[in-house]
Structure formats: structure tokens, C-alpha cells
Motif scaffolding. Structure first.
Motif, short mmCIF file in Angstrom:
data_model
loop_
_atom_site.label_atom_id
_atom_site.label_comp_id
_atom_site.label_asym_id
_atom_site.label_seq_id
_atom_site.Cartn_x
_atom_site.Cartn_y
_atom_site.Cartn_z
N PHE A 12 -32.70 23.64 -32.57
CA PHE A 12 -32.85 22.88 -31.30
C PHE A 12 -31.67 22.24 -31.00
N TYR A 13 -30.81 21.91 -32.18
CA TYR A 13 -29.79 20.78 -31.71
C TYR A 13 -28.53 21.72 -30.97
N ARG A 14 -28.64 23.00 -31.38
CA ARG A 14 -27.18 23.76 -30.76
C ARG A 14 -26.73 23.51 -29.31
N PRO A 15 -27.85 23.27 -28.20
CA PRO A 15 -27.58 22.99 -27.02
C PRO A 15 -26.95 21.57 -26.57
N PHE A 16 -27.31 20.60 -27.71
CA PHE A 16 -27.01 19.23 -27.55
C PHE A 16 -25.77 19.04 -28.33
N ALA A 17 -25.16 19.77 -29.14
CA ALA A 17 -24.15 19.64 -29.82
C ALA A 17 -22.74 18.95 -29.45
N LYS A 18 -22.68 19.32 -28.11
CA LYS A 18 -21.63 18.44 -27.48
C LYS A 18 -21.96 17.03 -27.15
N GLN A 23 -27.03 13.60 -36.49
CA GLN A 23 -27.90 12.73 -36.98
C GLN A 23 -28.52 11.95 -35.89
N THR A 24 -27.80 11.83 -34.82
CA THR A 24 -28.68 11.24 -33.59
C THR A 24 -29.73 11.90 -33.22
N PHE A 25 -29.40 13.55 -32.99
CA PHE A 25 -30.16 14.40 -32.64
C PHE A 25 -31.47 14.31 -33.40
N ARG A 26 -31.37 14.46 -34.91
CA ARG A 26 -32.38 14.33 -35.90
C ARG A 26 -33.10 12.92 -35.68
N TYR A 27 -32.56 11.92 -35.41
CA TYR A 27 -33.36 10.61 -35.16
C TYR A 27 -34.12 10.86 -33.86
N LEU A 28 -33.59 11.34 -32.92
CA LEU A 28 -34.50 11.42 -31.66
C LEU A 28 -35.43 12.48 -31.82
N ALA A 29 -35.52 13.60 -32.76
CA ALA A 29 -36.39 14.51 -32.94
C ALA A 29 -37.43 14.05 -33.69
N CYS A 30 -37.12 13.15 -34.74
CA CYS A 30 -37.99 12.96 -35.99
C CYS A 30 -38.72 11.36 -35.15
N GLY A 31 -37.90 10.79 -34.79
CA GLY A 31 -38.55 9.60 -34.13
C GLY A 31 -39.37 9.75 -32.99
N GLY A 32 -39.11 10.77 -31.97
CA GLY A 32 -39.59 11.18 -30.79
C GLY A 32 -41.09 11.69 -31.08
#
Length: 160
Positions: A12-18, A23-32
Motif C-alpha cells: 500500500f506504500y507505492r502510491p505514497f512513495a513520492k 519508515q514514516t508510512f510504516r509508522y502511520l500504518a502501524c500506529g494508525g
């Protein structure tokens, strides 16, 4: 399990890569996910376990909105630590017990922040407790991410 969680999050990170680092995306996913679990548990504890009633203990009386906060924390503390250690900040080279102690201190600070904001929002601003919990979470999550990245799970420079 770690591999599966990383595979799903990274897919799910691919669209947000730019927009943000992985790491920030993983934090948001896990933290979310952990935050959603926390809010759900808070809601269930406040409304269905405590029935919105004050908790009377031998030496202290605790409002239902505060008691539910601690009840949900009993589940989300270990899940949050494990997700942070093994999914988000897995490159940290600090010893596990150091990470756990730092995480424990961070959670202690976050509990104080949660407590203070909940008291303020519910008792002073008269905001419904579940909404107050969501507002509180917004403030605490930003603080928590920065502290975990720079302190709890930091990467120590190798000694030369």
C-alpha cells in the motif's frame, strides 16, 4: 508474521512513495492500526464494561473516561512496542531492553499527555469522551513519532 505485515504495508506504500519515506508510512500504518484498536477498546470499555460509571477503588475514585484510558492501554502498550520494534524501527541497533525502557518512559509521558488532554477536553470543554480521545490522539501521535524516531529506537553510530 513480520514478513506478512511488511508485505501488506509495503504494497500500500507505492502510491505514497513520492509523499513520504517508507519508515514514516510504516509508522502511520502501524500506529494508525494500534490507535484504531485503542479508540475501539476505549469505546467498548467506557460504554460497555464501565457503563460510563465512576470507578471506586479503595484509595482513589477514577472517572470512567480515565479508567477506560488505562484499560485500553493494557492492550495497546505491548502491541505498539512490538510493531514499533519489529516493523517500523527494525534498523535500530539499541538493545531490546533499552528500547523497552525508553518506550516505557515515552508511554509514561504520553499517558500524562493523554490524561491532561482528556481532563481538559471532557471536564473543562465538555466534549464527549470518545471525541475527546480522538482529539487527544492527534496531539500525542505527533509527539510520539518524533520521540520514537530520535530517542527510543534511534540507530547508534558505530564506534570506530
Amino acid at each position: 508474521m513480520r514478513t506478512f505485515i511488511l508485505m501488506v504495508i509495503d504494497f500500500f506504500y507505492r502510491p505514497f512513495a513520492k509523499l513520504m519515506p517508507l519508515q514514516t508510512f510504516r509508522y502511520l500504518a502501524c500506529g494508525g492500526g494500534n490507535t484504531a484498536l485503542d479508540i475501539f477498546l476505549y469505546f467498548v470499555c467506557y460504554n460497555f464494561v464501565l457503563h460510563q460509571q465512576t470507578v471506586y477503588l479503595p484509595f482513589i475514585t477514577i472517572g470512567a473516561h480515565i479508567a477506560a484510558l488505562f484499560m485500553s492501554l493494557a492492550v495497546t502498550f505491548p502491541t505498539g512496542f512490538l510493531l514499533s520494534k519489529y516493523i517500523v524501527f527494525s534498523e535500530s541497533n539499541l538493545r531490546g531492553r533499552v528500547q523497552l525502557m525508553r518506550y516505557f518512559m515515552l508511554v509514561g509521558i504520553c499517558i500524562c499527555l493523554n490524561y491532561g488532554f482528556m481532563k481538559l477536553f471532557v471536564e473543562q470543554f465538555h466534549i464527549f469522551p470518545t471525541i475527546a480521545k480522538v482529539l487527544t490522539t492527534i496531539f500525542v501521535v505527533g509527539f510520539s513519532y518524533l520521540t520514537q524516531k530520535k530517542f527510543t529506537f534511534k540507530v547508534k553510530a558505530p564506534v570506530e
